[in-house]
Design a protein around this motif. Structure first.
Motif, PDB file in Angstrom:
ATOM      1  N   UNK A   1      71.627 -17.850 -40.462  1.00 25.92           N
ATOM      2  CA  UNK A   1      72.909 -17.315 -40.683  1.00 25.92           C
ATOM      3  C   UNK A   1      73.492 -16.275 -39.910  1.00 25.92           C
ATOM      4  N   UNK A   2      72.528 -15.203 -39.437  1.00 27.43           N
ATOM      5  CA  UNK A   2      73.099 -14.603 -38.340  1.00 27.43           C
ATOM      6  C   UNK A   2      73.793 -15.144 -37.021  1.00 27.43           C
ATOM      7  N   UNK A   3      72.919 -16.405 -36.649  1.00 29.25           N
ATOM      8  CA  UNK A   3      73.424 -17.095 -35.362  1.00 29.25           C
ATOM      9  C   UNK A   3      74.790 -17.474 -35.545  1.00 29.25           C
ATOM     10  N   UNK A   4      74.937 -18.048 -36.826  1.00 26.06           N
ATOM     11  CA  UNK A   4      76.054 -18.796 -36.967  1.00 26.06           C
ATOM     12  C   UNK A   4      77.475 -17.687 -36.843  1.00 26.06           C
ATOM     13  N   UNK A   5      77.196 -16.623 -37.540  1.00 21.86           N
ATOM     14  CA  UNK A   5      78.085 -15.537 -37.409  1.00 21.86           C
ATOM     15  C   UNK A   5      78.307 -15.170 -36.029  1.00 21.86           C
ATOM     16  N   UNK A   6      77.279 -14.896 -35.146  1.00 29.09           N
ATOM     17  CA  UNK A   6      77.254 -14.351 -33.896  1.00 29.09           C
ATOM     18  C   UNK A   6      78.240 -15.451 -33.215  1.00 29.09           C
ATOM     19  N   UNK A   7      77.929 -16.884 -33.310  1.00 33.02           N
ATOM     20  CA  UNK A   7      78.756 -17.820 -32.697  1.00 33.02           C
ATOM     21  C   UNK A   7      80.111 -17.999 -32.797  1.00 33.02           C
ATOM     22  N   UNK A   8      80.443 -17.807 -34.135  1.00 40.54           N
ATOM     23  CA  UNK A   8      81.848 -17.681 -34.742  1.00 40.54           C
ATOM     24  C   UNK A   8      82.488 -16.666 -33.887  1.00 40.54           C
ATOM     25  N   UNK A   9      82.059 -15.441 -34.036  1.00 36.65           N
ATOM     26  CA  UNK A   9      82.671 -14.275 -33.177  1.00 36.65           C
ATOM     27  C   UNK A   9      82.685 -14.536 -31.820  1.00 36.65           C
ATOM     28  N   UNK A  10      81.652 -15.028 -31.007  1.00 38.69           N
ATOM     29  CA  UNK A  10      81.578 -15.389 -29.373  1.00 38.69           C
ATOM     30  C   UNK A  10      82.876 -16.245 -29.446  1.00 38.69           C
ATOM     31  N   UNK A  11      83.000 -17.273 -30.099  1.00 33.97           N
ATOM     32  CA  UNK A  11      83.891 -18.291 -29.615  1.00 33.97           C
ATOM     33  C   UNK A  11      85.248 -17.968 -30.164  1.00 33.97           C
ATOM     34  N   UNK A  12      85.527 -17.026 -31.107  1.00 34.42           N
ATOM     35  CA  UNK A  12      86.700 -16.561 -31.339  1.00 34.42           C
ATOM     36  C   UNK A  12      86.965 -15.581 -30.443  1.00 34.42           C
ATOM     37  N   UNK A  13      86.320 -14.881 -29.508  1.00 38.64           N
ATOM     38  CA  UNK A  13      86.735 -14.063 -28.462  1.00 38.64           C
ATOM     39  C   UNK A  13      86.837 -14.575 -27.098  1.00 38.64           C
ATOM     40  N   UNK A  14      86.672 -15.998 -27.183  1.00 40.61           N
ATOM     41  CA  UNK A  14      86.998 -16.973 -25.605  1.00 40.61           C
ATOM     42  C   UNK A  14      88.499 -17.084 -25.750  1.00 40.61           C
ATOM     43  N   UNK A  15      88.941 -17.186 -24.449  1.00 39.39           N
ATOM     44  CA  UNK A  15      90.375 -18.107 -24.439  1.00 39.39           C
ATOM     45  C   UNK A  15      90.396 -19.237 -24.810  1.00 39.39           C
ATOM     46  N   UNK A  16      91.576 -19.802 -25.136  1.00 38.84           N
ATOM     47  CA  UNK A  16      91.670 -21.175 -25.669  1.00 38.84           C
ATOM     48  C   UNK A  16      91.058 -22.303 -25.077  1.00 38.84           C
ATOM     49  N   UNK A  17      91.080 -22.063 -23.471  1.00 40.65           N
ATOM     50  CA  UNK A  17      90.550 -23.070 -22.820  1.00 40.65           C
ATOM     51  C   UNK A  17      88.812 -23.081 -22.779  1.00 40.65           C
ATOM     52  N   UNK A  18      88.433 -21.905 -22.778  1.00 38.36           N
ATOM     53  CA  UNK A  18      87.094 -21.868 -23.227  1.00 38.36           C
ATOM     54  C   UNK A  18      86.614 -22.199 -24.305  1.00 38.36           C
ATOM     55  N   UNK A  19      87.340 -21.894 -25.467  1.00 38.65           N
ATOM     56  CA  UNK A  19      87.014 -22.499 -26.660  1.00 38.65           C
ATOM     57  C   UNK A  19      86.683 -24.041 -26.520  1.00 38.65           C
ATOM     58  N   UNK A  20      87.962 -24.533 -26.359  1.00 37.17           N
ATOM     59  CA  UNK A  20      87.742 -25.839 -26.267  1.00 37.17           C
ATOM     60  C   UNK A  20      86.594 -26.580 -25.464  1.00 37.17           C
ATOM     61  N   UNK A  21      86.369 -25.982 -24.359  1.00 34.85           N
ATOM     62  CA  UNK A  21      85.079 -26.167 -23.391  1.00 34.85           C
ATOM     63  C   UNK A  21      83.687 -26.098 -24.240  1.00 34.85           C
ATOM     64  N   UNK A  22      83.806 -24.996 -24.992  1.00 36.40           N
ATOM     65  CA  UNK A  22      82.691 -24.778 -25.689  1.00 36.40           C
ATOM     66  C   UNK A  22      82.266 -26.001 -26.881  1.00 36.40           C
ATOM     67  N   UNK A  23      83.384 -26.149 -27.585  1.00 41.89           N
ATOM     68  CA  UNK A  23      83.183 -27.029 -28.761  1.00 41.89           C
ATOM     69  C   UNK A  23      82.963 -28.332 -28.071  1.00 41.89           C
ATOM     70  N   UNK A  24      83.409 -28.830 -26.804  1.00 44.05           N
ATOM     71  CA  UNK A  24      83.344 -30.164 -26.170  1.00 44.05           C
ATOM     72  C   UNK A  24      81.778 -30.118 -25.768  1.00 44.05           C
ATOM     73  N   UNK A  25      81.200 -29.143 -25.302  1.00 40.39           N
ATOM     74  CA  UNK A  25      80.019 -29.173 -24.548  1.00 40.39           C
ATOM     75  C   UNK A  25      78.906 -29.429 -25.944  1.00 40.39           C
ATOM     76  N   UNK A  26      79.183 -28.728 -27.100  1.00 41.78           N
ATOM     77  CA  UNK A  26      78.333 -29.178 -28.146  1.00 41.78           C
ATOM     78  C   UNK A  26      78.684 -30.616 -28.594  1.00 41.78           C
ATOM     79  N   UNK A  27      79.700 -30.888 -28.542  1.00 42.88           N
ATOM     80  CA  UNK A  27      79.898 -32.432 -28.860  1.00 42.88           C
ATOM     81  C   UNK A  27      79.221 -33.367 -27.733  1.00 42.88           C
TER      82      UNK A  27
END
Length: 80
Positions: A1-27
């Motif tokens: 649960x803490x990891x999910x919260x950390x990851x959400x906060x981490x991704x929220x602080x990324x710029x839009x291009x990096x957010x998209x890259x991060x989610x694409x990398x998981x995919x």
């Protein structure tokens, strides 16, 4: 649960291009695990690869869900 919260906060602080890259990398990782699972003969290895793919799917869904819930403004790089 803490990891999910950390990851959400981490991704929220990324710029839009990096957010998209991060989610694409998981995919990409999820698709690789599914491909590898489909092409292995070892049942134990296949189960592990499928579990890894499921973990990636859960992470991706969690990040996308936070986008639709309004918790984060642009998780996938697009506004809702």
């Amino acid at each position: 649960r803490n990891i999910k919260s950390w990851e959400k906060a981490y991704v929220a602080n990324l710029d839009p291009a990096s957010r998209s890259e991060y989610v694409d990398d998981i995919d990409s990782k999820m698709r690789y695990f599914l491909y590898a699972a489909a092409n292995t003969g070892d049942a134990q290895h296949r189960a592990r690869l499928e579990m890894n793919a499921q973990h990636c799917a859960i992470r991706q869904a969690s990040l996308m869900k936070s986008n639709y819930d309004g918790a984060d403004d642009q998780v996938a790089g697009t506004k809702v």
